[in-house]
Design a protein around this motif. Sequence first.
Motif, short mmCIF file in Angstrom:
data_model
loop_
_atom_site.label_atom_id
_atom_site.label_comp_id
_atom_site.label_asym_id
_atom_site.label_seq_id
_atom_site.Cartn_x
_atom_site.Cartn_y
_atom_site.Cartn_z
N TYR A 71 -19.84 -1.55 -10.78
CA TYR A 71 -18.47 -1.91 -11.10
C TYR A 71 -17.70 -1.82 -9.79
CZ TYR A 71 -19.48 -1.07 -16.05
OH TYR A 71 -20.00 -1.12 -17.31
N VAL A 72 -16.72 -2.69 -9.60
CA VAL A 72 -15.93 -2.70 -8.37
C VAL A 72 -14.46 -2.59 -8.72
CG1 VAL A 72 -15.36 -3.97 -6.27
CG2 VAL A 72 -17.64 -4.18 -7.27
N LEU A 73 -13.77 -1.66 -8.08
CA LEU A 73 -12.32 -1.50 -8.20
C LEU A 73 -11.72 -1.71 -6.82
CD1 LEU A 73 -12.26 1.78 -10.29
CD2 LEU A 73 -11.78 -0.50 -11.14
N ILE A 74 -10.75 -2.60 -6.69
CA ILE A 74 -10.06 -2.82 -5.42
C ILE A 74 -8.69 -2.16 -5.52
CG2 ILE A 74 -9.12 -4.52 -3.81
CD1 ILE A 74 -12.13 -4.77 -3.95
N PRO A 102 -2.55 1.81 -7.59
CA PRO A 102 -2.83 0.75 -8.57
C PRO A 102 -4.16 0.05 -8.31
CG PRO A 102 -1.31 -0.05 -6.92
CD PRO A 102 -1.53 1.41 -6.62
N ILE A 103 -4.72 -0.52 -9.34
CA ILE A 103 -5.93 -1.33 -9.22
C ILE A 103 -5.47 -2.77 -8.98
CG2 ILE A 103 -8.03 -2.11 -10.36
CD1 ILE A 103 -7.89 0.94 -9.79
N LEU A 104 -5.86 -3.34 -7.84
CA LEU A 104 -5.48 -4.70 -7.50
C LEU A 104 -6.41 -5.74 -8.11
CD1 LEU A 104 -4.75 -4.12 -3.71
CD2 LEU A 104 -3.10 -4.16 -5.59
N ASP A 105 -7.67 -5.36 -8.27
CA ASP A 105 -8.67 -6.28 -8.80
C ASP A 105 -9.86 -5.45 -9.27
OD1 ASP A 105 -9.92 -8.65 -9.49
OD2 ASP A 105 -9.95 -9.47 -7.46
#
Length: 109
Positions: A77-80, A66-69
């Motif tokens: 672009y940033v995906l956490i 899952p993407i947390l943030d």
Amino acid sequence: MIIRLQQGEWEIGTDVGSGGFGKVLEARSAEVPNAVAKLVPIDPGADRELLIGDALTAARLLHVVPILDSGQVAGDYVLIMPRAEYSLRTHLEAAGGELEVDEVVQILS
């Protein structure tokens, strides 16, 4: 380095590799001590990483990280995401390069 995204602040650490179209770095917050940040250069079409991440998270699919943030920092672009215990490549290497059919179906499902 500390970055602020939609859901909060994240401490970004050392490089752990690359993934898809970006680089992957260690990440942590007060609530999530073991995560990764995927940084994708903002180029034409790169926003698909955010769109796909949002769609997969909304669908609550099993076996999909899952993407947390998410958000934008500087030119990326940033995906956490939570940090996986091991990669599919590591799993394949441990299995001698071959998996049983039922395990392949489970992974692909």
